[in-house]
Design a protein around this motif. Sequence first.
Motif, short mmCIF file in Angstrom:
data_model
loop_
_atom_site.label_atom_id
_atom_site.label_comp_id
_atom_site.label_asym_id
_atom_site.label_seq_id
_atom_site.Cartn_x
_atom_site.Cartn_y
_atom_site.Cartn_z
N PRO A 36 37.76 41.79 41.18
CA PRO A 36 39.05 41.31 41.70
C PRO A 36 39.57 40.14 40.89
O PRO A 36 38.80 39.32 40.38
CB PRO A 36 38.72 40.90 43.14
N GLY A 37 40.87 40.06 40.74
CA GLY A 37 41.48 38.98 39.99
C GLY A 37 42.84 39.41 39.46
O GLY A 37 43.19 40.60 39.49
N ASN A 38 43.60 38.47 38.98
CA ASN A 38 44.94 38.75 38.47
C ASN A 38 45.19 37.94 37.22
O ASN A 38 46.06 37.08 37.17
CB ASN A 38 45.98 38.43 39.54
N ARG A 39 44.41 38.21 36.19
CA ARG A 39 44.58 37.50 34.94
C ARG A 39 45.93 37.85 34.33
O ARG A 39 46.34 39.01 34.33
CB ARG A 39 43.47 37.86 33.95
N PRO A 40 46.64 36.86 33.76
CA PRO A 40 47.99 37.14 33.25
C PRO A 40 48.02 38.05 32.03
O PRO A 40 49.04 38.66 31.75
CB PRO A 40 48.51 35.73 32.90
N GLY A 41 46.91 38.16 31.30
CA GLY A 41 46.93 38.99 30.10
C GLY A 41 46.45 40.41 30.30
O GLY A 41 46.33 41.17 29.32
N LEU A 42 46.19 40.82 31.55
CA LEU A 42 45.61 42.14 31.79
C LEU A 42 46.50 43.28 31.33
O LEU A 42 46.03 44.25 30.73
CB LEU A 42 45.29 42.31 33.29
N PHE B 267 48.69 43.37 28.97
CA PHE B 267 48.69 43.46 27.51
C PHE B 267 47.35 43.98 26.98
O PHE B 267 47.32 44.82 26.09
CB PHE B 267 49.00 42.09 26.90
N MET B 268 46.25 43.47 27.54
CA MET B 268 44.94 43.87 27.03
C MET B 268 44.61 45.32 27.39
O MET B 268 44.02 46.04 26.59
CB MET B 268 43.86 42.94 27.57
N ASP B 269 44.98 45.74 28.59
CA ASP B 269 44.77 47.14 28.95
C ASP B 269 45.51 48.06 27.98
O ASP B 269 44.98 49.08 27.53
CB ASP B 269 45.27 47.41 30.38
N SER B 270 46.75 47.71 27.68
CA SER B 270 47.55 48.52 26.75
C SER B 270 46.99 48.47 25.35
O SER B 270 46.98 49.48 24.64
CB SER B 270 49.01 48.02 26.75
N ALA B 271 46.50 47.30 24.94
CA ALA B 271 45.91 47.17 23.61
C ALA B 271 44.68 48.06 23.47
O ALA B 271 44.50 48.75 22.46
CB ALA B 271 45.53 45.71 23.35
N LEU C 223 49.32 43.88 20.63
CA LEU C 223 49.15 43.69 22.07
C LEU C 223 47.99 42.76 22.39
O LEU C 223 48.04 42.01 23.37
CB LEU C 223 48.98 45.04 22.76
N ALA C 224 46.93 42.78 21.58
CA ALA C 224 45.82 41.84 21.80
C ALA C 224 46.27 40.41 21.54
O ALA C 224 45.90 39.48 22.27
CB ALA C 224 44.64 42.20 20.91
N ALA C 225 47.08 40.21 20.49
CA ALA C 225 47.62 38.87 20.23
C ALA C 225 48.52 38.41 21.39
O ALA C 225 48.45 37.25 21.82
CB ALA C 225 48.39 38.86 18.92
N LEU C 226 49.33 39.33 21.91
CA LEU C 226 50.19 38.99 23.04
C LEU C 226 49.35 38.70 24.30
O LEU C 226 49.73 37.84 25.11
CB LEU C 226 51.16 40.13 23.32
N ALA C 227 48.23 39.40 24.45
CA ALA C 227 47.35 39.14 25.60
C ALA C 227 46.83 37.71 25.56
O ALA C 227 46.78 37.01 26.59
CB ALA C 227 46.20 40.13 25.63
N ALA D 193 49.58 35.40 26.42
CA ALA D 193 49.86 35.47 27.85
C ALA D 193 48.87 34.63 28.65
O ALA D 193 49.24 33.97 29.63
CB ALA D 193 49.82 36.92 28.33
N GLU D 194 47.61 34.65 28.23
CA GLU D 194 46.61 33.83 28.91
C GLU D 194 46.93 32.36 28.75
O GLU D 194 46.76 31.56 29.69
CB GLU D 194 45.22 34.14 28.34
N THR D 195 47.40 31.97 27.56
CA THR D 195 47.71 30.57 27.31
C THR D 195 48.95 30.13 28.09
O THR D 195 49.00 29.05 28.67
CB THR D 195 47.94 30.32 25.82
N ALA D 196 49.98 31.01 28.10
CA ALA D 196 51.23 30.66 28.77
C ALA D 196 51.14 30.80 30.28
O ALA D 196 51.97 30.25 30.99
CB ALA D 196 52.35 31.55 28.24
#
Length: 226
Positions: free
Chosen positions: A24-30, A32-36, A82-86, A89-92
């Motif tokens: 469980p969780g709601n990481r902001p980069g999920l 992007f990373m799932d798509s990557a 998409l990995a770079a965007l992930a 996203a985690e940072t932002a």
Amino acid sequence: MISGAVMVSWYAFMAIWWKLRLRPGNRPGLLFMDSALLLLLVSSLGAWGVALAQNLAPGTPLLGMALTHFFLACFAEGWVVLAALAMLAETADLRAWTGRGAFALPVTAIVLGAPLTFIYGISEDLLSPLMLVIGRLGGVAAGVGLLVLCYGFWKHKSRLGGLLLWPLALLALKGFMQVAASVVPGDFLLSSHALRIFYLHVLLLGALRWRALPDLHLLRQVPYRS
């Protein structure tokens, strides 16, 4: 054989990610990373297809070439972007935005468009008019999707800090070149070897390398334990 072993490690990484993803969780980069990782999986299938084509259809070199560039397109245009965007996203911290659903459409555009850009590395003389149109449409979709996401990050640039604005700017430059090359009539610009090398350097040695620098800076702050 070594390349094949590397791809097996990709599958191991995907399995570990999926195991952690079920928590469980709601990481902001999920998103992007799932798509990557989806495009990394598709990329690996293209690479296996190259080996099959060489053994099952040795008299059709264009098929092997197309599969090679399909593998590279899914890797560079999909996984890397998409990995770079992930990581951005985690940072932002996208949880402070209007919701991840706002980014579903541009991410989908990248996922669908990136595989179609395999024509970038193939000479236009070997491509049919239909393949050129499909490749250009894929380039427009992936490029516009990236530019929309870059604009979204830019609106919240205060969350990224000064150093991370560099990879964001280089990703935007990459998206602009991709869209421009796809809509300009006449010869497909990114089929030009010199321009394509510059384009790849902007992405791989520009955006991706600059994105890694802040992480290296943080690593230097971690005390070593004896």
